[in-house]
Write a protein that holds these residues in place. Sequence first.
Motif, PDB file in Angstrom:
ATOM      1  N   ALA B  47       0.838  -1.206   0.000  1.00 53.24           N
ATOM      2  CA  ALA B  47       0.000   0.000   0.000  1.00 53.24           C
ATOM      3  C   ALA B  47       0.869   1.251   0.000  1.00 53.24           C
ATOM      4  O   ALA B  47       0.582   2.226  -0.710  1.00 53.24           O
ATOM      5  CB  ALA B  47      -0.929  -0.010   1.209  1.00 53.24           C
ATOM      6  N   ILE B  48       1.933   1.201   0.782  1.00 47.90           N
ATOM      7  CA  ILE B  48       2.841   2.361   0.836  1.00 47.90           C
ATOM      8  C   ILE B  48       3.569   2.543  -0.496  1.00 47.90           C
ATOM      9  O   ILE B  48       3.767   3.662  -0.972  1.00 47.90           O
ATOM     10  CB  ILE B  48       3.845   2.201   1.998  1.00 47.90           C
ATOM     11  CG1 ILE B  48       3.088   2.244   3.337  1.00 47.90           C
ATOM     12  CG2 ILE B  48       4.916   3.289   1.964  1.00 47.90           C
ATOM     13  CD1 ILE B  48       3.926   1.863   4.534  1.00 47.90           C
ATOM     14  N   ALA B  49       3.912   1.401  -1.100  1.00 47.02           N
ATOM     15  CA  ALA B  49       4.727   1.462  -2.327  1.00 47.02           C
ATOM     16  C   ALA B  49       3.897   1.548  -3.598  1.00 47.02           C
ATOM     17  O   ALA B  49       4.393   1.295  -4.695  1.00 47.02           O
ATOM     18  CB  ALA B  49       5.642   0.243  -2.371  1.00 47.02           C
ATOM     19  N   LEU B  50       2.616   1.924  -3.443  1.00 49.00           N
ATOM     20  CA  LEU B  50       1.696   1.924  -4.588  1.00 49.00           C
ATOM     21  C   LEU B  50       2.231   2.677  -5.816  1.00 49.00           C
ATOM     22  O   LEU B  50       2.163   2.154  -6.941  1.00 49.00           O
ATOM     23  CB  LEU B  50       0.342   2.503  -4.161  1.00 49.00           C
ATOM     24  CG  LEU B  50      -0.885   1.981  -4.913  1.00 49.00           C
ATOM     25  CD1 LEU B  50      -0.950   0.463  -4.876  1.00 49.00           C
ATOM     26  CD2 LEU B  50      -2.143   2.583  -4.339  1.00 49.00           C
ATOM     27  N   PRO B  51       2.779   3.868  -5.656  1.00 46.76           N
ATOM     28  CA  PRO B  51       3.286   4.596  -6.834  1.00 46.76           C
ATOM     29  C   PRO B  51       4.402   3.825  -7.546  1.00 46.76           C
ATOM     30  O   PRO B  51       4.449   3.803  -8.789  1.00 46.76           O
ATOM     31  CB  PRO B  51       3.841   5.892  -6.233  1.00 46.76           C
ATOM     32  CG  PRO B  51       3.164   6.031  -4.915  1.00 46.76           C
ATOM     33  CD  PRO B  51       2.914   4.655  -4.429  1.00 46.76           C
ATOM     34  N   PHE B  52       5.278   3.205  -6.761  1.00 44.66           N
ATOM     35  CA  PHE B  52       6.375   2.442  -7.366  1.00 44.66           C
ATOM     36  C   PHE B  52       5.850   1.204  -8.094  1.00 44.66           C
ATOM     37  O   PHE B  52       6.408   0.777  -9.090  1.00 44.66           O
ATOM     38  CB  PHE B  52       7.386   2.034  -6.301  1.00 44.66           C
ATOM     39  CG  PHE B  52       7.951   3.201  -5.559  1.00 44.66           C
ATOM     40  CD1 PHE B  52       8.896   4.018  -6.177  1.00 44.66           C
ATOM     41  CD2 PHE B  52       7.537   3.519  -4.277  1.00 44.66           C
ATOM     42  CE1 PHE B  52       9.422   5.117  -5.513  1.00 44.66           C
ATOM     43  CE2 PHE B  52       8.053   4.609  -3.608  1.00 44.66           C
ATOM     44  CZ  PHE B  52       9.005   5.417  -4.219  1.00 44.66           C
ATOM     45  N   LEU B  53       4.762   0.652  -7.542  1.00 43.41           N
ATOM     46  CA  LEU B  53       4.155  -0.508  -8.205  1.00 43.41           C
ATOM     47  C   LEU B  53       3.685  -0.131  -9.594  1.00 43.41           C
ATOM     48  O   LEU B  53       3.816  -0.901 -10.542  1.00 43.41           O
ATOM     49  CB  LEU B  53       2.974  -1.045  -7.383  1.00 43.41           C
ATOM     50  CG  LEU B  53       3.340  -1.853  -6.139  1.00 43.41           C
ATOM     51  CD1 LEU B  53       2.075  -2.318  -5.425  1.00 43.41           C
ATOM     52  CD2 LEU B  53       4.187  -3.066  -6.523  1.00 43.41           C
ATOM     53  N   ASN B  54       3.112   1.077  -9.718  1.00 42.66           N
ATOM     54  CA  ASN B  54       2.672   1.567 -11.018  1.00 42.66           C
ATOM     55  C   ASN B  54       3.820   1.613 -12.008  1.00 42.66           C
ATOM     56  O   ASN B  54       3.701   1.164 -13.151  1.00 42.66           O
ATOM     57  CB  ASN B  54       2.066   2.968 -10.873  1.00 42.66           C
ATOM     58  CG  ASN B  54       0.554   2.899 -10.903  1.00 42.66           C
ATOM     59  OD1 ASN B  54      -0.002   2.100 -11.658  1.00 42.66           O
ATOM     60  ND2 ASN B  54      -0.095   3.716 -10.089  1.00 42.66           N
ATOM     61  N   GLN B  55       4.956   2.141 -11.509  1.00 48.27           N
ATOM     62  CA  GLN B  55       6.139   2.206 -12.369  1.00 48.27           C
ATOM     63  C   GLN B  55       6.603   0.807 -12.759  1.00 48.27           C
ATOM     64  O   GLN B  55       6.958   0.546 -13.908  1.00 48.27           O
ATOM     65  CB  GLN B  55       7.271   2.934 -11.631  1.00 48.27           C
ATOM     66  CG  GLN B  55       7.074   4.430 -11.594  1.00 48.27           C
ATOM     67  CD  GLN B  55       8.112   5.122 -10.725  1.00 48.27           C
ATOM     68  OE1 GLN B  55       9.102   4.500 -10.336  1.00 48.27           O
ATOM     69  NE2 GLN B  55       7.871   6.392 -10.421  1.00 48.27           N
TER      70      GLN B  55
END
Lengths: 229, 119
Positions: B47-55
């Motif tokens: 959940a915290i790393a959501l933006p990085f997951l998008n990348q």
Amino acid sequence: MKSNILIIIPAFNEEQAIIHTVNQLKTFDDYDYIVINDGSTDQTAHILQQHHIPHISLPVNLGIGGAVQTGYRYAQRNGYDYAIQLDADGQHNPDDLYHLVSEMKSRNVDMLIGSRFFEKTNYKGSLSRRFGILYFNYLLRLIARVNITDPTSGYRIVNRRVIEWFAQDYPVDYPEVEVIAKLARKGYTVEETKVEMNARQGGESSITALKSIYYMFKVTFFALIRSYL
Amino acid sequence: MDHIQFIVIIAAFSFFIHVVFLTSKNKLTDKYAFMWLSFSTIGVLMAIALPFLNQFANWIGVAYLPSLIFLLAFLVVLTLLIYHTQLLSRQEQRIKTLIQEVAFLQKEVQEQRKEEDHS
């Protein structure tokens, strides 16, 4: 223990038939018998107590496989050489007991099944039942290379070797056909002999229409998987 | 941080707290408590790393991130289910043996009582 032969009688809600079945057995002095009361909810347990019938009462219902296996485990612990399964509802004729035992000893097989169709007998089953039996006969010929004319018959005798096996491993439900497939595939000898069967004394058959479809699928599936893998 | 990520973090964290609570009350035995603690920790981290997951999704060529997450979640749930059914079967087997043993003991006790009554 006065004999080396144990008769296993699984009973679930058999208050109407159990006394009659056991009384018939009393004439066979030379065999031991034990009723496995599979958590019956009727008077079966009470009747067994009152009439001092040798029995084991399962505290909850395990189903036919678990109940019969209890009998095999009892046979194993008490050192019986042969175990015979006999239905409590009076379908199996005790008059065939001597015949089963003597044939078992003379043929020296691992399992001998009492068959209604081995020779012509008076048995008349419904069409669907006959179809099921025919189907299982074919299935066993295909996967286990044995020709068993009455594969669903619960009237059977096994030797010590098979008692040991069943005490360890026995199917939970609809065990009759599956164990034939497993035994035969593992190189055990399974044969048949002729018996007469009666109409039921009481109780109801455990197999209804929907269940019989499940029965055929289940047995086919497991006989295939557990026999080959 | 956008709204949706905030909501996801709250949800993941609540789940984590719930698991910790169950563990502290001994409602989960050690093995399963550890398993769920691990899962819920991973949940919070994701959940915290959501933006990085998008990348990451862009990088491996997944056009639509949620479908990747759903696929992974589905596989995890499926694995868990079969694992639990396996455990259930083993428990059933053990309970069956126990029931049979109880019945044997019951018979022995009854027989001994009878003998005592006779003597």
